[in-house]
Design a protein around this motif. Structure first.
Motif, PDB file in Angstrom:
ATOM      1  N   ASN A   1       0.158 -13.836   8.344  1.00  0.00           N
ATOM      2  CA  ASN A   1      -0.051 -13.473   6.462  1.00  0.00           C
ATOM      3  C   ASN A   1      -0.846 -12.216   6.299  1.00  0.00           C
ATOM      4  OD1 ASN A   1      -2.200 -15.046   7.021  1.00  0.00           O
ATOM      5  ND2 ASN A   1      -1.882 -16.772   5.506  1.00  0.00           N
ATOM      6  N   TRP A   2      -1.046 -11.576   7.040  1.00  0.00           N
ATOM      7  CA  TRP A   2      -1.849 -10.289   6.762  1.00  0.00           C
ATOM      8  C   TRP A   2      -1.382  -9.163   7.557  1.00  0.00           C
ATOM      9  CZ3 TRP A   2      -3.487 -13.897  10.027  1.00  0.00           C
ATOM     10  CH2 TRP A   2      -3.797 -13.433  11.575  1.00  0.00           C
ATOM     11  N   PRO A   3      -1.579  -8.013   7.050  1.00  0.00           N
ATOM     12  CA  PRO A   3      -0.983  -6.831   7.649  1.00  0.00           C
ATOM     13  C   PRO A   3      -1.704  -6.563   9.082  1.00  0.00           C
ATOM     14  CG  PRO A   3      -1.754  -6.185   5.499  1.00  0.00           C
ATOM     15  CD  PRO A   3      -2.188  -7.713   5.715  1.00  0.00           C
ATOM     16  N   VAL A   4      -0.708  -6.328  10.130  1.00  0.00           N
ATOM     17  CA  VAL A   4      -0.985  -6.241  11.369  1.00  0.00           C
ATOM     18  C   VAL A   4      -1.433  -4.755  11.495  1.00  0.00           C
ATOM     19  CG1 VAL A   4       0.357  -7.969  12.420  1.00  0.00           C
ATOM     20  CG2 VAL A   4       1.396  -5.694  12.080  1.00  0.00           C
ATOM     21  N   ALA A   5      -1.226  -3.902  10.535  1.00  0.00           N
ATOM     22  CA  ALA A   5      -1.813  -2.478  10.575  1.00  0.00           C
ATOM     23  C   ALA A   5      -1.688  -2.150   9.031  1.00  0.00           C
ATOM     24  CB  ALA A   5      -0.889  -1.582  11.347  1.00  0.00           C
ATOM     25  N   ASP A   6      -2.709  -1.393   8.720  1.00  0.00           N
ATOM     26  CA  ASP A   6      -2.907  -0.921   7.363  1.00  0.00           C
ATOM     27  C   ASP A   6      -3.792   0.258   7.464  1.00  0.00           C
ATOM     28  OD1 ASP A   6      -2.842  -0.574   4.728  1.00  0.00           O
ATOM     29  OD2 ASP A   6      -3.879  -2.439   3.880  1.00  0.00           O
ATOM     30  N   LEU A   7      -3.082   1.412   7.710  1.00  0.00           N
ATOM     31  CA  LEU A   7      -3.902   2.434   8.112  1.00  0.00           C
ATOM     32  C   LEU A   7      -3.662   3.727   6.929  1.00  0.00           C
ATOM     33  CD1 LEU A   7      -3.013   2.740  11.842  1.00  0.00           C
ATOM     34  CD2 LEU A   7      -4.790   1.764  10.982  1.00  0.00           C
ATOM     35  N   ARG A   8      -4.780   4.350   6.479  1.00  0.00           N
ATOM     36  CA  ARG A   8      -4.800   5.114   5.364  1.00  0.00           C
ATOM     37  C   ARG A   8      -5.582   6.420   5.735  1.00  0.00           C
ATOM     38  NH1 ARG A   8      -6.630   1.040   1.128  1.00  0.00           N
ATOM     39  NH2 ARG A   8      -7.868   2.941   0.436  1.00  0.00           N
ATOM     40  N   CYS A   9      -5.113   7.623   5.250  1.00  0.00           N
ATOM     41  CA  CYS A   9      -5.864   8.678   5.170  1.00  0.00           C
ATOM     42  C   CYS A   9      -5.962   8.755   3.841  1.00  0.00           C
ATOM     43  CB  CYS A   9      -5.469   9.868   5.606  1.00  0.00           C
ATOM     44  SG  CYS A   9      -6.174  11.474   5.425  1.00  0.00           S
ATOM     45  N   ASP A  10      -6.966   8.553   2.952  1.00  0.00           N
ATOM     46  CA  ASP A  10      -6.960   8.844   1.330  1.00  0.00           C
ATOM     47  C   ASP A  10      -7.008  10.010   0.905  1.00  0.00           C
ATOM     48  OD1 ASP A  10      -6.704   5.938   1.160  1.00  0.00           O
ATOM     49  OD2 ASP A  10      -8.884   5.440   0.981  1.00  0.00           O
ATOM     50  N   TRP A  11      -7.736  11.077   1.573  1.00  0.00           N
ATOM     51  CA  TRP A  11      -7.843  12.457   1.194  1.00  0.00           C
ATOM     52  C   TRP A  11      -8.184  13.248   2.375  1.00  0.00           C
ATOM     53  CZ3 TRP A  11      -6.317  14.717  -3.347  1.00  0.00           C
ATOM     54  CH2 TRP A  11      -6.854  15.954  -3.459  1.00  0.00           C
TER      55      TRP A  11
ATOM     56  N   SER B   1       1.605  11.627  -0.442  1.00  0.00           N
ATOM     57  CA  SER B   1       1.497  12.111  -1.577  1.00  0.00           C
ATOM     58  C   SER B   1       0.229  13.234  -1.948  1.00  0.00           C
ATOM     59  CB  SER B   1       1.089  10.859  -2.640  1.00  0.00           C
ATOM     60  OG  SER B   1       0.952  11.389  -4.089  1.00  0.00           O
ATOM     61  N   SER B   2       0.514  13.866  -3.070  1.00  0.00           N
ATOM     62  CA  SER B   2      -0.726  14.901  -3.197  1.00  0.00           C
ATOM     63  C   SER B   2      -2.000  14.147  -3.922  1.00  0.00           C
ATOM     64  CB  SER B   2      -0.240  16.087  -4.091  1.00  0.00           C
ATOM     65  OG  SER B   2       0.600  15.317  -5.449  1.00  0.00           O
ATOM     66  N   SER B   3      -1.667  13.053  -4.473  1.00  0.00           N
ATOM     67  CA  SER B   3      -2.704  12.204  -5.042  1.00  0.00           C
ATOM     68  C   SER B   3      -3.490  11.452  -4.081  1.00  0.00           C
ATOM     69  CB  SER B   3      -1.753  10.928  -5.917  1.00  0.00           C
ATOM     70  OG  SER B   3      -1.339  11.493  -7.132  1.00  0.00           O
ATOM     71  N   PRO B   4      -4.826  11.166  -4.532  1.00  0.00           N
ATOM     72  CA  PRO B   4      -5.602  10.433  -3.525  1.00  0.00           C
ATOM     73  C   PRO B   4      -5.257   9.115  -3.458  1.00  0.00           C
ATOM     74  CG  PRO B   4      -6.849  10.778  -5.640  1.00  0.00           C
ATOM     75  CD  PRO B   4      -5.532  11.324  -5.780  1.00  0.00           C
ATOM     76  N   ALA B   5      -5.511   8.390  -2.146  1.00  0.00           N
ATOM     77  CA  ALA B   5      -5.313   7.305  -1.732  1.00  0.00           C
ATOM     78  C   ALA B   5      -3.962   6.323  -2.221  1.00  0.00           C
ATOM     79  CB  ALA B   5      -6.621   6.199  -2.534  1.00  0.00           C
ATOM     80  N   VAL B   6      -2.809   7.214  -2.078  1.00  0.00           N
ATOM     81  CA  VAL B   6      -1.503   6.633  -2.532  1.00  0.00           C
ATOM     82  C   VAL B   6      -1.413   5.335  -2.037  1.00  0.00           C
ATOM     83  CG1 VAL B   6      -0.397   8.005  -0.708  1.00  0.00           C
ATOM     84  CG2 VAL B   6       0.724   7.362  -2.965  1.00  0.00           C
ATOM     85  N   ALA B   7      -1.669   4.936  -0.629  1.00  0.00           N
ATOM     86  CA  ALA B   7      -0.949   3.649  -0.074  1.00  0.00           C
ATOM     87  C   ALA B   7      -1.873   2.689  -0.826  1.00  0.00           C
ATOM     88  CB  ALA B   7      -1.657   3.775   1.371  1.00  0.00           C
ATOM     89  N   ALA B   8      -3.088   2.672  -1.209  1.00  0.00           N
ATOM     90  CA  ALA B   8      -4.020   1.748  -1.883  1.00  0.00           C
ATOM     91  C   ALA B   8      -3.227   1.454  -3.211  1.00  0.00           C
ATOM     92  CB  ALA B   8      -5.403   2.217  -2.188  1.00  0.00           C
ATOM     93  N   ARG B   9      -2.374   2.174  -3.727  1.00  0.00           N
ATOM     94  CA  ARG B   9      -1.591   1.736  -4.973  1.00  0.00           C
ATOM     95  C   ARG B   9      -0.257   1.514  -4.934  1.00  0.00           C
ATOM     96  NH1 ARG B   9      -4.019   6.175  -5.853  1.00  0.00           N
ATOM     97  NH2 ARG B   9      -2.145   7.542  -6.142  1.00  0.00           N
ATOM     98  N   CYS B  10       0.539   1.761  -3.960  1.00  0.00           N
ATOM     99  CA  CYS B  10       1.753   1.817  -3.729  1.00  0.00           C
ATOM    100  C   CYS B  10       2.492   1.234  -2.597  1.00  0.00           C
ATOM    101  CB  CYS B  10       2.187   3.390  -3.725  1.00  0.00           C
ATOM    102  SG  CYS B  10       1.793   4.498  -5.155  1.00  0.00           S
ATOM    103  N   SER B  11       1.656   0.582  -1.684  1.00  0.00           N
ATOM    104  CA  SER B  11       2.435   0.151  -0.532  1.00  0.00           C
ATOM    105  C   SER B  11       2.238  -1.325  -0.539  1.00  0.00           C
ATOM    106  CB  SER B  11       1.734   0.542   0.869  1.00  0.00           C
ATOM    107  OG  SER B  11       1.981   1.857   0.886  1.00  0.00           O
ATOM    108  N   TYR B  12       3.494  -2.295  -0.430  1.00  0.00           N
ATOM    109  CA  TYR B  12       3.309  -3.621  -0.375  1.00  0.00           C
ATOM    110  C   TYR B  12       4.093  -4.316   0.604  1.00  0.00           C
ATOM    111  CZ  TYR B  12       1.189  -2.675  -4.904  1.00  0.00           C
ATOM    112  OH  TYR B  12       0.088  -1.981  -5.564  1.00  0.00           O
ATOM    113  N   ALA B  13       3.911  -5.212   1.304  1.00  0.00           N
ATOM    114  CA  ALA B  13       4.701  -6.007   2.353  1.00  0.00           C
ATOM    115  C   ALA B  13       4.239  -7.293   2.727  1.00  0.00           C
ATOM    116  CB  ALA B  13       4.756  -5.263   3.782  1.00  0.00           C
ATOM    117  N   ARG B  14       5.282  -7.990   2.996  1.00  0.00           N
ATOM    118  CA  ARG B  14       4.775  -9.475   3.084  1.00  0.00           C
ATOM    119  C   ARG B  14       5.680 -10.043   4.360  1.00  0.00           C
ATOM    120  NH1 ARG B  14       5.120 -12.843  -2.033  1.00  0.00           N
ATOM    121  NH2 ARG B  14       3.745 -11.246  -2.788  1.00  0.00           N
ATOM    122  N   ALA B  15       4.964 -10.702   5.497  1.00  0.00           N
ATOM    123  CA  ALA B  15       5.893 -10.915   6.678  1.00  0.00           C
ATOM    124  C   ALA B  15       6.935 -11.973   6.280  1.00  0.00           C
ATOM    125  CB  ALA B  15       4.822 -11.706   7.571  1.00  0.00           C
ATOM    126  N   GLY B  16       8.158 -11.874   6.731  1.00  0.00           N
ATOM    127  CA  GLY B  16       9.174 -12.662   6.506  1.00  0.00           C
ATOM    128  C   GLY B  16      10.015 -12.349   5.150  1.00  0.00           C
TER     129      GLY B  16
END
Length: 224
Positions: free
Chosen positions: A172-182, A21-36
């Motif tokens: 029950n946690w993300p095995v990868a949660d990588l971000r470039c916030d800006w 996104s052009s917005s800052p830290a998009v993954a912090a607000r928009c990405s969700y996943a749950r194992a299984g």
């Protein structure tokens, strides 16, 4: 002002989200996943509560399509929201409200769904889906290839500044949660660099959490 995809690896059952996104830290607000359970991207005038809500509905037994229908029935200001979901069976569903910003559209494929708003053109989500389906290897590699395909197809109407990659597997946690916030450079390129460093260590980080006595060395100065 965002383009994203949610996807499942049919071989491993792993789920992932990739977003930019052009917005800052998009993954912090928009990405969700749950194992299984599945993965959700909640974007466009973002309501961060929608991601966990959709995952709760799917964990309770709903398909992605039923969960998205549930959001439409129960969520506030749903006309402003864009939500993508994939479930444990690989089923996908997308809600794009009529008040989504600028050029907005969506696309679905096998084990993948993509959507975007304030896009450079309406072909971006289809390019993302095609990029995912054409890619091979680890789900993280495929997600990043798809995100790059979206950027190459035009991406957002303006420059993007943030990006993220989330993966869930058997814990029950993300095995990868990588971000470039800006960044003023390309956040997707920065994300790929982070993934190339993290990918070889992913399994070791899980092992250290589950059983540190059997885990490999940390590979840092002073560790023997």
């Amino acid at each position: 002002m965002t383009f994203s995809l949610v996807a499942r690896c049919a071989q491993t059952g792993m789920f992932g989200v990739a977003i930019s996104s052009s917005s800052p830290a998009v993954a912090a607000r928009c990405s969700y996943a749950r194992a299984g359970v599945g993965a959700v991207a909640s974007q466009n005038v973002t309501d961060p509560s929608l991601g966990p809500f959709a995952l709760d509905l799917m964990q309770g037994g709903m398909s992605a399509a039923q969960a998205i229908a549930g959001l439409r029935d129960q969520a506030h200001h749903i006309a402003y929201r864009q939500v993508l979901a994939i479930d444990a069976a690989g089923g996908t569903a997308i809600h794009s409200g009529p008040n989504s910003l600028g050029i907005w559209t969506q696309a679905e494929g096998r084990d993948v769904a993509s959507g975007g708003n304030l896009l450079a053109n309406d072909g971006v989500p289809a390019a993302i889906v095609a990029g995912f389906e054409a890619a091979a290897g680890h789900l993280g590699d495929r997600l990043l290839a798809a995100l790059q395909a979206g950027l190459d197809a035009g991406g957002e109407a303006g420059p993007v500044h943030s990006a993220g990659l989330m993966l869930v597997d058997k814990v029950n946690w993300p095995v990868a949660d990588l971000r470039c916030d800006w960044t003023e450079a390309c956040p997707i390129a920065a994300l790929r660099t982070a993934w190339e460093v993290y990918k070889p260590q992913l399994d070791a980080y899980v092992q250290r959490a589950l059983d540190p006595t059997a885990a490999p060395s940390y590979g840092v100065p002073g560790d023997e």
